[in-house]
Design an enzyme around this catalytic site. Structure first.
Site, short mmCIF file in Angstrom:
data_model
loop_
_atom_site.label_atom_id
_atom_site.label_comp_id
_atom_site.label_asym_id
_atom_site.label_seq_id
_atom_site.Cartn_x
_atom_site.Cartn_y
_atom_site.Cartn_z
N GLY A 133 0.83 -1.21 0.00
CA GLY A 133 0.00 0.00 0.00
C GLY A 133 0.85 1.25 0.00
CG ASN A 168 4.78 9.78 -6.42
OD1 ASN A 168 4.14 10.76 -6.02
ND2 ASN A 168 4.31 8.94 -7.31
CD GLU A 194 8.77 0.81 9.40
OE1 GLU A 194 9.75 0.85 8.63
OE2 GLU A 194 8.60 -0.08 10.23
#
Ligand code: MOS
Length: 748
Positions: free
Chosen positions: A472, A640, A714
Site C-alpha cells: 500500500g 513521488n 514508518e
C-alpha cells in the site's frame, strides 16, 4: 527531436495500481476460488495455558458439507526440528506450530480447522467442536511480567544494544534540574483492512500455488517449504495486492500454515481466512514500560540521560525491539545510558508494528523531553534546539544527513509556533482548552539487498519486476517512475510486477527500505537494458550514434539520442531490429547495508521529523480533538511527493490512534484480549482526523542509498503521539504518561 518533460523521479505520478484497486480488479488472497476448493474455518482455543485433554468433533462432523476436521491428533506430519519452522524475521525461540500437539501457549491459539464445501457449513461446524482442556496458571498481566524482566541470551538479529557514555549516575546526582518519569504504552493490534487469508491452489501436477496475505512472498515460500518438507520449486507464493500490513504480514502467520496443512492432507485447494476477532490472536505491538531520567543545567543543557524500557513478548520467543537507543542517539548530552529487557507473558509473540521500537521508545522519550523543557522553563522547541546533536550522539558517528533543524524551522513556520503561550492553560476557544505540542521523530534509513528484472519488448513496452510487494506504500508506482526516468519511456509503456515468489529475489517489504532498495535494483536493471540497447544501436546502418558511449547519450521517448548532437538518434525498435533482438532482458542485484549493521557502520543512516500538534480539550467532558498536525520530514530524496505524502498521512493518523485511541485490553483472569473487534478496539475514523500538513524538507544525501532515498513508510508515526500528549499538557496542565490518553485518564 522534441523532448517531453521527464515524469520520472520527483513527479507526483498517481498510483499506477490505483485503477485496479478502486475498480475491484485487484484480487486479494481470499478472492481466488480454485475448483473443488474447501473452506477452512479456524477453531480458536479458549484458555491461555495448559493442554488439550480431548476433542469431540462428532457433532461437527455431522453438519452437511463438512469434509474433515484437522486437529493435532490427525494432522499430517511436518518437519520436526525447530529451525525448520523459522522464517526470515522470526526472533530467537521456538516458533509456534499450529495443531502440533496438545499444548496451549496462548488464548485464541488454533485448536482445530474445520473443512467444508461451504464457508457457512465450516463456520457453523466450528462452533460445534468440543474441546476439553486442563488449564494451568497463566500470567498475562504485563506489570507482573515486568517484575521478571530479562535480557534474552540470544539476541534478535536487528537488535542494537544501547551504548553508555560518560557517567550518567554521577551527572544526575549533581544536576540542578532533574526529571524522572515512567511511561506506559498499551498493546496495539495492527488491524489492516484485509484480514489474514490464504487460498491454496492444489495444481494437478502436484505443484502448489499459494495466494497469501503476506509482506514477503519468498519468506512465506521458504517457510512453507522447510516446515512441510516440500521443495521450494513446487511452491509459488503470490501476493500482488495487500490490504494493509503495518508489519502484521512480515512473518508467516498461522492462517497460511493451517491452509497448507489442510491442502496437503486433503490434496485439494483450500482457503482459510481469519475472522476479525482472530486477528487479535497473533502478532501485536508489545506493551511497553519506559522510565526516563533526565538531568540538566539550570539553562536547560542536558547533562544526563538514563533511558530504561521493557517490552512484552511470549514464553516461546524473545521478540526484542530497539526502544531506548533513539533517545540516546538524538540529543547532545555527555552522560547517557540505556537499559532494555523483555517480559514474557502467556500470549502470542509480539512483533513488528509500524516503526517497531521507535514508535514506542522515541515517542515516550519525547514526552520526557517536554517535561524537562518545562522544568528548565524553556519553550519545548527552543529546548530541543539547545540540545540538538549534529551527530549520532550514542555511536559518536556522523549522519549521512540530518536536516532535522530545517524540519523544525519549516514546521514551526507552517504551524505558527511563534504564537505559542509559554504556560499551560493559557489558550482557550469557547469551552475548549487549546494546546500546542512538539516532538521529534526518528527512524532508520535502511537498505536491503534486492534484485530486479527488466524486459524491453520490440514494441517498446517495458516490464520491471521483483519478488517484493507493495503493501500500500506505492512501490509499483516508484518502480514505474524510476524505469521511466532511466529509460525515457512514458509510464503507460511500463508494467511493474511484484508479489510473486518466481520473480527476482527480494526481502520482505518492511523497515521502510522498499523504495530505496527495490528502486536501486530497478534502476540498475534499466541501466543494464540501456547499455544493451546502445550496443544494439551500433548495428544500425550508418551508425547514427557513431562511437558514442553510455555517458554520451540520453534515453528519450523510446530513442537513444546523442547529447552533443540531438539530431543523431536511434529508436529502441530500430536498434533491436538491427541486432535481431525480439526483446532485451536484464536482472541486477542492488546491495547495501542491513538494519543490524547500522551501529557498526562509519556513518549513521536515519530519517528525522518534527511534529507539531494542536489539540482542543473539552474541559468538562475530557474529550480531546487533534485539530491540526504539521509533520515536517527530512527523509532524503522524495521520488513521488504524492505517494510520499500519503505515507506520512497514514503514519500520522496511526500516531493519533496511538495517542488517543488504540489499546488492546487484557482480561488477565481469562488471559485473553477483550476488545477484539473494531467496535471496541478504536482506530481513528474520518471524524477524528482534521488538518494534517506534510512538509518534506530538502535533504540531498547521495551517501545513504544509491538513489539518495531514505524511505517513508514508518517515520510518520514516530513521535506523533508524543506531540499530541505534549499538546494535551499545554492545554490542560496535566501530564498523562500512559498511552492512549483516554477520557478517564484526563479526568481522574
Ligand atoms: Mo514494517 S513494521 O517493517 O512492516
Amino acid at each position: 527531436m522534441a523532448t517531453t518533460a521527464r515524469i520520472g523521479i520527483g513527479s507526483p505520478l498517481s498510483r499506477v495500481d490505483g485503477i485496479a484497486k478502486v475498480t475491484g480488479q485487484a484480487r486479494y488472497a481470499a478472492e481466488h476460488k480454485p475448483k473443488d476448493m474447501l473452506y477452512g474455518f479456524i477453531v480458536s482455543g479458549a484458555i491461555a495455558k495448559g493442554r488439550i485433554t480431548g476433542i469431540d468433533d462428532r457433532k461437527a462432523r455431522g453438519v452437511p458439507g463438512v469434509v474433515e476436521i484437522v486437529t493435532h491428533e490427525n494432522r499430517p506430519r511436518t518437519a520436526w526440528l525447530d529451525r525448520s519452522h523459522q522464517d526470515q524475521l522470526g526472533p530467537p525461540g521456538s516458533t509456534f506450530r499450529p495443531l502440533y500437539d496438545d499444548k496451549i501457549l496462548f488464548s485464541g491459539q488454533p485448536v482445530a480447522l474445520v473443512l467444508a464445501d461451504t464457508f457457512e457449513a465450516a463456520r457453523h461446524a466450528a462452533t460445534l467442536v468440543n474441546v476439553a482442556y486442563e488449564a494451568e496458571a497463566h500470567n498475562t498481566d504485563f506489570d507482573k511480567a515486568v517484575a521478571e524482566r530479562y535480557m534474552p541470551s540470544k539476541k534478535r538479529d536487528n537488535y542494537i544494544a544501547p551504548k553508555k557514555r560518560g557517567d550518567p549516575e554521577k551527572a544526575l546526582a549533581k544536576a540542578p534540574l532533574k526529571v524522572e518519569s515512567q511511561f506506559h504504552l498499551a498493546v496495539e493490534h495492527h488491524n489492516p483492512m484485509e484480514m489474514h487469508a490464504t487460498t491454496i491452489e492444489w495444481m494437478d501436477d502436484g505443484s502448489i500455488t499459494v495466494h497469501d496475505k503476506t509482506q514477503g512472498s519468498q519468506n512465506t515460500q521458504a517457510y512453507l517449504s522447510s516446515a512441510f518438507g516440500i521443495s521450494a520449486s513446487k511452491i509459488r507464493v503470490l501476493n500482488p495486492y495487500i490490504g494493509g500490513g503495518f508489519g502484521s504480514g512480515l512473518r508467516p502467520q498461522y492462517h497460511v500454515y493451517l491452509a497448507m496443512l489442510a491442502a496437503t492432507m486433503m490434496e485439494r485447494s483450500v482457503r482459510v481466512v481469519m475472522t476479525r476477532q482472530q486477528m487479535f490472536t497473533h502478532v501485536h505491538r508489545p506493551a511497553a514500560e519506559q522510565r526516563v531520567t533526565l538531568g540538566a543545567e539550570m539553562d536547560g543543557r542536558l547533562t544526563a540521560i538514563v533511558n530504561e524500557a521493557t517490552t512484552s513478548t511470549s514464553r516461546y520467543e524473545d521478540n526484542m525491539e530497539n526502544v531506548v537507543t533513539w533517545g540516546l542517539m538524538n540529543y547532545a548530552c555527555p552522560n547517557a545510558s540505556g537499559d532494555y529487557a523483555v517480559a514474557a507473558m502467556d500470549t502470542a509473540t509480539s512483533g513488528d508494528m509500524r516503526a517497531p521500537g521507535a514508535a514506542t521508545g522515541m515517542t515516550l522519550f519525547e514526552m520526557a523531553i517536554d517535561e524537562m523543557a518545562e522544568a528548565a522553563r524553556l519553550d519545548p522547541l527552543a529546548f530541543r534546539l539547545l540540545n540538538y546533536s549534529e551527530d549520532d550522539a550514542m555511536n559518536g558517528t556522523p549522519f549521512t544527513s540530518k536536516a532535522l533543524r530545517e524540519a523544525f524551522a519549516e514546521g514551526a513556520e507552517a504551524f505558527g509556533w511563534a504564537e505559542r503561550k509559554a504556560e499551560p492553560r493559557q489558550m482557550r476557544e469557547g469551552r475548549e482548552l487549546v494546546g500546542w505540542g512538539v516532538a521529534t521523530g526518528m527512524w532508520d534509513a535502511l537498505f536491503s539487498k534486492t534484485s530486479a528484472g527488466a524486459k524491453l519488448s520490440a514494441n517498446g513496452d517495458l516490464e520491471v519486476s521483483s519478488a517484493g510487494s507493495d503493501i500500500g506504500t506505492g512501490t509499483y508506482t516508484v518502480m514505474t517512475q524510476i524505469a521511466t526516468d532511466t529509460l525515457g519511456l512514458s509510464p503507460e509503456r511500463i508494467t511493474a510486477r511484484l508479489g510473486d515468489s518466481d520473480l527476482p529475489t527480494s526481502p520482505v517489504e518492511g523497515g521502510s527500505w522498499g523504495a530505496a532498495s527495490t528502486g536501486a535494483a530497478v534502476q540498475m536493471a534499466c541501466q543494464s537494458i540501456a547499455a544493451k540497447l546502445l550496443k544494439a544501436a551500433g548495428k544500425v546502418d550508418g551508425k547514427p550514434l557513431g562511437s558514442a558511449g553510455i555517458d554520451d547519450v540520453e534515453f528519450v521517448d523510446g530513442h537513444i539520442v546523442s547529447k552533443t548532437n540531438p539530431a543523431a538518434s536511434v529508436s529502441f525498435t530500430d536498434a533491436m531490429r538491427a541486432a535481431g533482438l525480439n526483446s532485451i532482458e536484464a536482472e541486477e542485484t542492488a546491495t547495501g547495508g542491513i538494519s543490524g549493521m547500522i551501529s557498526q557502520m562509519r556513518k549513521s543512516r536515519n530519517t528525522h521529523s518534527a511534529i507539531f500538534a494542536e489539540v482542543k480539550v473539552d474541559e468538562e467532558l475530557g474529550v480531546v480533538r487533534v485539530t491540526r498536525i504539521v509533520c515536517a520530514v527530512a527523509a532524503g530524496r522524495i521520488i513521488n511527493p504524492k505517494t510520499a505524502r500519503s505515507q506520512i498521512l497514514g503514519g500520522v493518523v496511526m500516531g493519533i490512534g496511538m495517542a488517543l485511541h488504540e489499546e488492546t485490553m487484557m482480561d488477565t483472569k481469562l488471559g485473553r484480549f477483550m476488545n477484539h473487534n473494531l467496535a471496541e478496539y478504536h482506530v481513528p475514523a474520518n471524524a477524528d482526523i482534521d488538518a494534517i500538513d506534510v512538509i518534506f524538507v530538502d535533504e540531498p544525501d547521495p551517501e545513504v542509498t544509491p538513489l539518495g532515498v531514505k524511505g517513508l513508510g514508518e517515520i510518520g508515526i514516530v513521535g506523533t503521539a508524543g506531540a499530541v500528549a505534549n499538546a494535551i499538557w499545554h492545554a490542560t496542565g496535566k501530564r498523562v504518561r500512559s498511552l492512549p490518553i483516554t477520557i478517564d485518564k484526563l479526568q481522574d
